[in-house]
Design an enzyme around this catalytic site. Structure first.
Site, mmCIF file in Angstrom:
data_model
loop_
_atom_site.group_PDB
_atom_site.id
_atom_site.type_symbol
_atom_site.label_atom_id
_atom_site.label_comp_id
_atom_site.label_asym_id
_atom_site.label_seq_id
_atom_site.Cartn_x
_atom_site.Cartn_y
_atom_site.Cartn_z
ATOM 1 N N SER A 172 -70.921 -28.966 -18.481
ATOM 2 C CA SER A 172 -71.959 -28.960 -17.448
ATOM 3 C C SER A 172 -72.045 -30.303 -16.734
ATOM 4 C CB SER A 172 -73.309 -28.616 -18.075
ATOM 5 O OG SER A 172 -73.279 -27.304 -18.593
ATOM 6 N N ARG B 32 -69.931 -11.102 -12.460
ATOM 7 C CA ARG B 32 -71.169 -11.848 -12.743
ATOM 8 C C ARG B 32 -71.987 -12.053 -11.459
ATOM 9 N NH1 ARG B 32 -69.640 -16.879 -16.453
ATOM 10 N NH2 ARG B 32 -71.919 -17.026 -16.551
ATOM 11 N N SER C 148 -80.003 -16.805 -13.810
ATOM 12 C CA SER C 148 -79.163 -17.996 -13.993
ATOM 13 C C SER C 148 -79.794 -19.212 -13.327
ATOM 14 C CB SER C 148 -77.772 -17.773 -13.406
ATOM 15 O OG SER C 148 -77.031 -18.981 -13.453
ATOM 16 N N SER C 149 -79.885 -20.301 -14.088
ATOM 17 C CA SER C 149 -80.374 -21.565 -13.518
ATOM 18 C C SER C 149 -79.346 -22.165 -12.576
ATOM 19 C CB SER C 149 -80.655 -22.555 -14.643
ATOM 20 O OG SER C 149 -79.442 -22.959 -15.261
ATOM 21 N N SER D 111 -82.796 -20.953 -18.731
ATOM 22 C CA SER D 111 -81.953 -22.121 -19.011
ATOM 23 C C SER D 111 -82.496 -23.379 -18.333
ATOM 24 C CB SER D 111 -80.509 -21.858 -18.546
ATOM 25 O OG SER D 111 -79.968 -20.728 -19.185
ATOM 26 N N ASP E 41 -76.633 -20.533 -24.735
ATOM 27 C CA ASP E 41 -75.205 -20.668 -25.083
ATOM 28 C C ASP E 41 -75.028 -20.827 -26.591
ATOM 29 O OD1 ASP E 41 -74.522 -20.454 -22.444
ATOM 30 O OD2 ASP E 41 -73.681 -22.473 -22.242
ATOM 31 N N LYS F 239 -61.335 -22.347 -22.147
ATOM 32 C CA LYS F 239 -62.361 -22.460 -21.088
ATOM 33 C C LYS F 239 -63.154 -23.762 -21.215
ATOM 34 C CE LYS F 239 -65.807 -19.656 -18.674
ATOM 35 N NZ LYS F 239 -67.066 -20.360 -18.508
HETATM 36 O O1 S3P Z 1 -75.586 -25.233 -15.218
HETATM 37 C C1 S3P Z 1 -74.816 -25.187 -16.173
HETATM 38 O O2 S3P Z 1 -73.939 -26.059 -16.358
HETATM 39 C C2 S3P Z 1 -74.928 -24.072 -17.137
HETATM 40 C C3 S3P Z 1 -76.074 -23.314 -17.179
HETATM 41 C C4 S3P Z 1 -76.253 -22.193 -18.126
HETATM 42 O O3 S3P Z 1 -76.092 -20.988 -17.414
HETATM 43 P P1 S3P Z 1 -77.311 -20.039 -16.913
HETATM 44 O O4 S3P Z 1 -78.261 -20.873 -16.157
HETATM 45 O O5 S3P Z 1 -76.605 -19.022 -16.081
HETATM 46 O O6 S3P Z 1 -77.945 -19.454 -18.159
HETATM 47 C C5 S3P Z 1 -75.235 -22.218 -19.258
HETATM 48 O O7 S3P Z 1 -75.247 -20.987 -19.931
HETATM 49 C C6 S3P Z 1 -73.834 -22.495 -18.731
HETATM 50 O O8 S3P Z 1 -72.894 -22.514 -19.778
HETATM 51 C C7 S3P Z 1 -73.776 -23.830 -18.036
HETATM 52 C C1 PEP Z 2 -71.924 -19.237 -19.900
HETATM 53 C C2 PEP Z 2 -70.997 -20.174 -19.952
HETATM 54 O O1 PEP Z 2 -70.301 -20.648 -18.904
HETATM 55 P P1 PEP Z 2 -70.453 -20.470 -17.324
HETATM 56 O O2 PEP Z 2 -71.718 -19.701 -17.045
HETATM 57 O O3 PEP Z 2 -70.534 -21.862 -16.780
HETATM 58 O O4 PEP Z 2 -69.218 -19.758 -16.872
HETATM 59 C C3 PEP Z 2 -70.647 -20.816 -21.237
HETATM 60 O O5 PEP Z 2 -69.900 -21.812 -21.220
HETATM 61 O O6 PEP Z 2 -71.106 -20.359 -22.292
#
Ligand code: S3P
Ligand code: PEP
Length: 411
Positions: free
Chosen positions: A11, A109, A155-156, A182, A296, A393
């Protein structure tokens, strides 16, 4: 006492790449994550004409506050939602036609609240097939900015994309958020924007971002807290001890709160200034826990749960159904394959204590499914994966690192 070096945060690396690309000057990133997601992000920037120099341990980005250096680009975002959701916003600041596509799962998604908000801000954005999904094309002519309302309940990352874009708009941005999951990821975004010279003002559900752009800097990436969770869980399960340097009291990542979950279950956890240590005590209690902020780590806890002395119930994690796979069902299915009793609802999973037996884990291409059931595998012989390589990943070296740790933990 095993000390484990965890690779950089996905992130933080994604945000740092965005901020560096948009900043005025050359930014140096220290200890960025090398993985499919972050290399995909860097490659996306390269396609848009940004210069990203990558040497081991240090990446350098030439910032372009005026936006992409090319007037046409085709960007493949692979399986990374940060790439798929943040880069179209960056591209909108330029002048040209930029097409984005992604993996089959990333095409599925959701994206619509973000693309709607971008349109509300004056961006010409068209979906090629399904509304609110990749592939999409941005016909960029700079972004006017203004006020938008956003539902970030799924989703944030929608909100992060808009906040990151804010300083690059002509008038700045005012985002009113109606729902947010999140939430700690938004705190990461705001803290990192500050490091690049921008102060976001927050008043409850309203976020205000001034125009004016970013300043280049040197930025050190923290180890990935979600990744560290597998190693902490390993300590809690085996009665061993794991220390992760670089993740301590000042850490930006909300997922470090997973150690509080382990502590509530009976493990010892110490979060010091610059390191975190988890020690297993032989005790693992059942627990009911709300993981809306740290979802996560839901699969990590689900995979550890059969070893608890009582049921483990994880609540408020509906959005784990729209990740790399439907994680709630993938976890439930694999626990059942291991012989463990489990039930799920729209936004929860409950796992009963059990005696798991080895199975071939169905990964659905999800790195977290593999890394989570590797924790189970510390106590259950015969666990294999239909796609062990999908850890690339976020952690290409996971299997080697986890095997190395295993040799240093109590049997
Ligand atoms: O902003 C980010 O870097 C992330 C936000 C989260 O997603 P969501 O906000 O979709 O839950 C997390 O699950 C993802 O792995 C990374
Ligand atoms: C949800 C994940 O990734 P992203 O949403 O960034 O694809 C993750 O890494 O668990």
């Amino acid at each position: 006492m095993p000390v484990v070096d965890i690779p950089g945060s996905k992130s933080l690396t994604a945000r740092a790449l965005f901020l560096a690309a948009a900043a005025d000057g050359v930014t140096t990133l220290l200890r960025p994550l090398r993985s499919d997601d972050t290399e995909g992000f860097a490659e996306g920037l390269t396609r848009l004409g940004y210069r990203v120099g990558r040497t081991p341990g240090t990446w350098q980005v030439d910032g372009r506050p005026q936006g992409p250096a090319v007037t046409e680009a085709d960007v493949h975002c692979r399986d990374g939602a940060t790439t798929a959701r943040f880069l179209p916003a960056l591209a909108a600041t330029g002048h040209g036609t930029y097409r984005f596509d992604a993996s089959a799962q990333m095409r599925r998604r959701p994206l619509l609240p973000l693309t709607r908000a971008l349109r509300d801000l004056g961006v010409d954005l068209r979906h090629e097939a399904a509304e609110g999904h990749h592939p999409l094309t941005v016909r960029a002519a700079g972004v006017e900015g203004g006020a938008v309302t956003l539902d970030a309940g799924q989703s944030s990352q929608y909100l992060t994309a808009l906040l990151l874009l804010g300083p690059l708009t002509r008038r700045g941005l005012r985002v009113t958020v109606t729902d947010l999951v999140s939430a700690p990821y938004v705190e990461i975004t705001i803290a990192m924007m500050r490091a690049f010279g921008v102060e976001v003002r927050r008043d409850g559900d309203v976020f205000v971002v001034p125009p004016g752009g970013y300043r280049a800097t040197t930025y050190a990436i923290e180890p990935d807290a979600s990744t560290a969770g597998y190693f902490f869980a390993a300590a809690a399960l085996t009665g061993g001890e794991v220390t992760v340097p670089g993740l301590g009291k000042g850490a930006l990542q909300g997922d470090l709160a997973f150690v509080d979950v382990l502590r509530r279950m009976g493990a010892r956890a110490e979060v010091a200034a610059d390191r975190t240590t988890v020690r297993g005590t032989g005790r693992l209690d059942g627990i009911t826990v709300n993981m809306r902020d740290i979802s996560d780590t839901m699969p990590t806890l689900a995979a550890l749960a059969p070893f608890a002395s009582g049921p483990v119930r994880i609540e408020d994690v509906a959005n784990t159904r729209v990740k790399e796979c439907d994680r709630l069902e993938a976890c439930a299915e694999n626990l059942r394959r291991l012989g463990v009793a489990v039930s799920t609802g729209p936004d929860w999973i409950e796992i009963r204590p059990g005696r798991p037996v080895g199975t071939d884990v169905k990964t659905y291409g999800d790195h977290r499914v593999v890394m989570s059931f590797a924790v189970t595998g510390l106590r259950v012989p015969g666990i294999t994966y239909d796609d062990p390589g999908c850890v690339r990943k976020t952690f290409p070296g996971f299997h080697e690192a986890f095997a190395e740790l295993r040799g240093r933990l109590p049997r």
